[in-house]
Design an enzyme around this catalytic site. Structure first.
Site, PDB file in Angstrom:
ATOM      1  N   LYS A  27       0.831  -1.217   0.000  1.00  0.00           N
ATOM      2  CA  LYS A  27       0.000   0.000   0.000  1.00  0.00           C
ATOM      3  C   LYS A  27       0.860   1.260   0.000  1.00  0.00           C
ATOM      4  O   LYS A  27       0.614   2.201  -0.752  1.00  0.00           O
ATOM      5  CB  LYS A  27      -0.913   0.040   1.245  1.00  0.00           C
ATOM      6  CG  LYS A  27      -1.858  -1.131   1.355  1.00  0.00           C
ATOM      7  CD  LYS A  27      -2.720  -1.021   2.600  1.00  0.00           C
ATOM      8  CE  LYS A  27      -1.962  -1.107   3.916  1.00  0.00           C
ATOM      9  NZ  LYS A  27      -1.293  -2.397   4.164  1.00  0.00           N
ATOM     10  N   ARG A  86      -9.095   1.353   9.363  1.00  0.00           N
ATOM     11  CA  ARG A  86      -8.697  -0.038   9.521  1.00  0.00           C
ATOM     12  C   ARG A  86      -9.741  -0.847  10.270  1.00  0.00           C
ATOM     13  O   ARG A  86      -9.589  -2.049  10.419  1.00  0.00           O
ATOM     14  CB  ARG A  86      -7.418  -0.064  10.341  1.00  0.00           C
ATOM     15  CG  ARG A  86      -6.218  -0.596   9.600  1.00  0.00           C
ATOM     16  CD  ARG A  86      -5.106  -0.547  10.602  1.00  0.00           C
ATOM     17  NE  ARG A  86      -3.945  -1.228  10.232  1.00  0.00           N
ATOM     18  CZ  ARG A  86      -2.925  -0.678   9.577  1.00  0.00           C
ATOM     19  NH1 ARG A  86      -3.004   0.532   9.117  1.00  0.00           N
ATOM     20  NH2 ARG A  86      -1.841  -1.369   9.373  1.00  0.00           N
ATOM     21  N   ARG A 129      11.751  -5.382   3.755  1.00  0.00           N
ATOM     22  CA  ARG A 129      11.454  -3.937   3.693  1.00  0.00           C
ATOM     23  C   ARG A 129      12.521  -3.107   4.410  1.00  0.00           C
ATOM     24  O   ARG A 129      12.983  -3.446   5.492  1.00  0.00           O
ATOM     25  CB  ARG A 129      10.102  -3.651   4.326  1.00  0.00           C
ATOM     26  CG  ARG A 129       9.891  -2.139   4.472  1.00  0.00           C
ATOM     27  CD  ARG A 129       8.501  -1.742   4.730  1.00  0.00           C
ATOM     28  NE  ARG A 129       7.850  -2.485   5.770  1.00  0.00           N
ATOM     29  CZ  ARG A 129       6.546  -2.500   5.938  1.00  0.00           C
ATOM     30  NH1 ARG A 129       5.772  -1.830   5.116  1.00  0.00           N
ATOM     31  NH2 ARG A 129       6.010  -3.183   6.918  1.00  0.00           N
ATOM     32  N   ARG A 171      11.915  -1.917  10.088  1.00  0.00           N
ATOM     33  CA  ARG A 171      10.895  -1.598  11.089  1.00  0.00           C
ATOM     34  C   ARG A 171      10.821  -2.676  12.170  1.00  0.00           C
ATOM     35  O   ARG A 171      10.916  -3.866  11.891  1.00  0.00           O
ATOM     36  CB  ARG A 171       9.531  -1.486  10.404  1.00  0.00           C
ATOM     37  CG  ARG A 171       9.220  -0.084   9.980  1.00  0.00           C
ATOM     38  CD  ARG A 171       8.023   0.013   9.082  1.00  0.00           C
ATOM     39  NE  ARG A 171       6.823  -0.670   9.550  1.00  0.00           N
ATOM     40  CZ  ARG A 171       5.654  -0.598   8.924  1.00  0.00           C
ATOM     41  NH1 ARG A 171       5.542   0.142   7.828  1.00  0.00           N
ATOM     42  NH2 ARG A 171       4.613  -1.240   9.373  1.00  0.00           N
ATOM     43  N   ARG A 175       0.098  -9.061  13.239  1.00  0.00           N
ATOM     44  CA  ARG A 175      -0.474  -8.052  12.330  1.00  0.00           C
ATOM     45  C   ARG A 175      -1.389  -8.689  11.287  1.00  0.00           C
ATOM     46  O   ARG A 175      -2.437  -8.141  10.967  1.00  0.00           O
ATOM     47  CB  ARG A 175       0.656  -7.291  11.618  1.00  0.00           C
ATOM     48  CG  ARG A 175       1.328  -6.277  12.521  1.00  0.00           C
ATOM     49  CD  ARG A 175       2.649  -5.853  11.976  1.00  0.00           C
ATOM     50  NE  ARG A 175       2.534  -5.073  10.759  1.00  0.00           N
ATOM     51  CZ  ARG A 175       3.545  -4.903   9.898  1.00  0.00           C
ATOM     52  NH1 ARG A 175       4.720  -5.447  10.137  1.00  0.00           N
ATOM     53  NH2 ARG A 175       3.371  -4.174   8.827  1.00  0.00           N
TER      54      ARG A 175
HETATM   55  P1  AP5 Z   1       4.914  -1.502   1.636  1.00  0.00           P
HETATM   56  O1  AP5 Z   1       4.536  -0.621   0.503  1.00  0.00           O
HETATM   57  O2  AP5 Z   1       5.692  -0.921   2.754  1.00  0.00           O
HETATM   58  O3  AP5 Z   1       3.624  -2.286   2.193  1.00  0.00           O
HETATM   59  P2  AP5 Z   1       2.402  -1.769   3.051  1.00  0.00           P
HETATM   60  O4  AP5 Z   1       1.175  -2.446   2.535  1.00  0.00           O
HETATM   61  O5  AP5 Z   1       2.380  -0.277   3.129  1.00  0.00           O
HETATM   62  O6  AP5 Z   1       2.811  -2.412   4.433  1.00  0.00           O
HETATM   63  P3  AP5 Z   1       2.737  -1.852   5.899  1.00  0.00           P
HETATM   64  O7  AP5 Z   1       3.419  -2.878   6.748  1.00  0.00           O
HETATM   65  O8  AP5 Z   1       3.269  -0.451   5.985  1.00  0.00           O
HETATM   66  O9  AP5 Z   1       1.280  -1.869   6.200  1.00  0.00           O
HETATM   67  P4  AP5 Z   1       0.704  -1.887   7.565  1.00  0.00           P
HETATM   68  O10 AP5 Z   1      -0.672  -1.631   7.152  1.00  0.00           O
HETATM   69  O11 AP5 Z   1       0.910  -3.054   8.429  1.00  0.00           O
HETATM   70  O12 AP5 Z   1       1.564  -0.782   8.350  1.00  0.00           O
HETATM   71  P5  AP5 Z   1       1.193   0.660   8.873  1.00  0.00           P
HETATM   72  O13 AP5 Z   1       2.421   1.449   8.809  1.00  0.00           O
HETATM   73  O14 AP5 Z   1      -0.026   1.180   8.213  1.00  0.00           O
HETATM   74  O15 AP5 Z   1       5.690  -2.763   1.004  1.00  0.00           O
HETATM   75  C1  AP5 Z   1       6.246  -3.767   1.819  1.00  0.00           C
HETATM   76  C2  AP5 Z   1       7.626  -4.185   1.232  1.00  0.00           C
HETATM   77  O16 AP5 Z   1       7.433  -4.816  -0.032  1.00  0.00           O
HETATM   78  C3  AP5 Z   1       8.579  -3.003   0.956  1.00  0.00           C
HETATM   79  O17 AP5 Z   1       9.874  -3.404   1.214  1.00  0.00           O
HETATM   80  C4  AP5 Z   1       8.406  -2.721  -0.554  1.00  0.00           C
HETATM   81  O18 AP5 Z   1       9.575  -2.154  -1.131  1.00  0.00           O
HETATM   82  C5  AP5 Z   1       8.131  -4.123  -1.078  1.00  0.00           C
HETATM   83  N1  AP5 Z   1       7.257  -4.108  -2.235  1.00  0.00           N
HETATM   84  C6  AP5 Z   1       6.170  -3.324  -2.442  1.00  0.00           C
HETATM   85  N2  AP5 Z   1       5.585  -3.611  -3.609  1.00  0.00           N
HETATM   86  C7  AP5 Z   1       6.326  -4.646  -4.141  1.00  0.00           C
HETATM   87  C8  AP5 Z   1       6.221  -5.402  -5.339  1.00  0.00           C
HETATM   88  N3  AP5 Z   1       5.247  -5.161  -6.217  1.00  0.00           N
HETATM   89  N4  AP5 Z   1       7.120  -6.382  -5.565  1.00  0.00           N
HETATM   90  C9  AP5 Z   1       8.108  -6.645  -4.672  1.00  0.00           C
HETATM   91  N5  AP5 Z   1       8.283  -5.942  -3.537  1.00  0.00           N
HETATM   92  C10 AP5 Z   1       7.379  -4.958  -3.271  1.00  0.00           C
HETATM   93  O19 AP5 Z   1       0.797   0.342  10.388  1.00  0.00           O
HETATM   94  C11 AP5 Z   1       1.722  -0.120  11.334  1.00  0.00           C
HETATM   95  C12 AP5 Z   1       1.040  -0.278  12.678  1.00  0.00           C
HETATM   96  O20 AP5 Z   1       0.538   0.996  13.135  1.00  0.00           O
HETATM   97  C13 AP5 Z   1      -0.160  -1.198  12.732  1.00  0.00           C
HETATM   98  O21 AP5 Z   1       0.227  -2.542  12.908  1.00  0.00           O
HETATM   99  C14 AP5 Z   1      -0.913  -0.656  13.939  1.00  0.00           C
HETATM  100  O22 AP5 Z   1      -0.314  -1.058  15.157  1.00  0.00           O
HETATM  101  C15 AP5 Z   1      -0.700   0.835  13.815  1.00  0.00           C
HETATM  102  N6  AP5 Z   1      -1.759   1.498  13.023  1.00  0.00           N
HETATM  103  C16 AP5 Z   1      -1.558   2.225  11.897  1.00  0.00           C
HETATM  104  N7  AP5 Z   1      -2.719   2.701  11.442  1.00  0.00           N
HETATM  105  C17 AP5 Z   1      -3.679   2.246  12.292  1.00  0.00           C
HETATM  106  C18 AP5 Z   1      -5.091   2.388  12.321  1.00  0.00           C
HETATM  107  N8  AP5 Z   1      -5.736   3.094  11.389  1.00  0.00           N
HETATM  108  N9  AP5 Z   1      -5.765   1.769  13.320  1.00  0.00           N
HETATM  109  C19 AP5 Z   1      -5.126   1.068  14.278  1.00  0.00           C
HETATM  110  N10 AP5 Z   1      -3.786   0.889  14.301  1.00  0.00           N
HETATM  111  C20 AP5 Z   1      -3.067   1.485  13.312  1.00  0.00           C
END
Ligand code: AP5
Length: 259
Positions: free
Chosen positions: A43, A122, A161, A194, A205
């Site tokens: 994402k 979420r 990542r 991370r 997660r």
């Molecule tokens: P990346 O683009 O980083 O993936 P992502 O879907 O953004 O993954 P996240 O882990 O950031 O999502 P998340 O939803 O768990 O984390 P968030 O920060 O929102 O890609 C991943 C990897 O793959 C990278 O290395 C990239 O280079 C690679 N890649 C991408 N596309 C590729 C491709 N096509 N081919 C090959 N490689 C590829 O949340 C973190 C934490 O914060 C949560 O667990 C929770 O505790 C808290 N939190 C955040 N928002 C909320 C909310 N709204 N409510 C409650 N808790 C929340």
């Protein structure tokens, strides 16, 4: 490397005057998008590409929590400290804390020339809060993009990542490596792994996603907003797929109730 970093994922964390400054506020058809999909599906990577193409504001709640985690201990409120503990374990942060934080940035959602929400909403509760906020200004979402990928590929993406500590750009150790090892291509910041990408947090997660976030897919499907996109292939291929789908929407009758 001097001057403003293009596509700075940290921009909206920097206080009211800093965010959205480059986003035109008067646009005929602003894109108001939510990105859904399991942790690690890509994402954030797609949000960066979409932000550049659609010239919208990129809001990542995960980035906000990580930025708060970097503040001095005494600058963290008790609610934020508790939130960071949830995050470290891989659990979702309580809705009330998330909403307090998003509300501080409500002008991004209401006034900008469009936005891309990455990691929010979420839960169904968060989705309702967003709908109420936007409804108060008679705005509606353009679409909810749902990225789909098998779990083994998701785990591979998470384990490789690397994130820039300065501008929050995302790389992958083997699939999307930086030009210079451990150095950000965009701002020369240091790349780090991370904390919640450790295997034990990843499992939690993925479970939290199944329990709390997957029901959102049905919620947005029922509202006629869901746009499922296969997240296999390179980031550029997935991006092209997304843009194709959005282009088709743009030729339809309604992109935003705010137009
Ligand atoms: P990346 O683009 O980083 O993936 P992502 O879907 O953004 O993954 P996240 O882990 O950031 O999502 P998340 O939803 O768990 O984390 P968030 O920060 O929102 O890609 C991943 C990897 O793959 C990278 O290395 C990239 O280079 C690679 N890649 C991408 N596309 C590729 C491709 N096509 N081919 C090959 N490689 C590829 O949340 C973190 C934490 O914060 C949560 O667990 C929770 O505790 C808290 N939190 C955040 N928002 C909320 C909310 N709204 N409510 C409650 N808790 C929340």
């Amino acid at each position: 490397m001097n001057g403003p970093v293009k596509n700075d994922r940290a921009a909206w964390l920097q206080g009211p005057p800093a965010d959205c400054s480059a986003v035109p506020t008067e646009r005929k058809r602003p894109w108001r998008l939510v990105l859904l999909g399991a942790p690690g599906v890509g994402k954030g990577t797609q949000a960066e590409l979409l932000t550049e193409r659609l010239d919208a504001c990129h809001l990542s709640t995960g980035d906000v929590f990580r930025a708060a985690g970097k503040r001095k201990d005494c600058d963290q409120s008790p609610a934020m400290k508790a939130a960071l503990e949830y995050m470290r374990r891989g659990e979702l942060v309580p809705d009330s804390t998330v909403w307090d934080m998003v509300r501080e940035r409500s002008h991004c959602i209401l006034n900008c020339g469009g936005f891309i929400l990455d990691g929010f909403p979420r839960t169904l509760g968060q989705a309702e809060s967003l709908r109420e906020l936007m409804g108060s200004e008679k705005l509606s979402l353009s679409a909810v993009v749902n990225y789909e990928l098998p779990v083994d590929e998701i785990v591979r993406r998470l384990s490789g990542r690397r994130t820039c500590e300065k501008c929050k750009s995302v790389f992958h150790a083997t699939e999307r490596p930086p030009k210079v090892e451990a150095v950000c291509d965009h701002c020369a910041g240091r790349l780090f792994q991370r904390e919640d990408d450790r295997p034990e947090s990843v499992t939690v997660r993925l479970d939290a996603y199944e329990r709390s976030t997957a029901p959102l897919i049905q919620f947005y499907k029922d509202l006629g907003l869901l746009l499922p996109i296969a997240a296999k292939g390179s980031p550029e291929e997935i991006f092209a797929r997304t843009i194709d789908e959005l282009d088709q929407l743009a030729t339809g009758p309604v992109v935003s109730a705010g137009d």
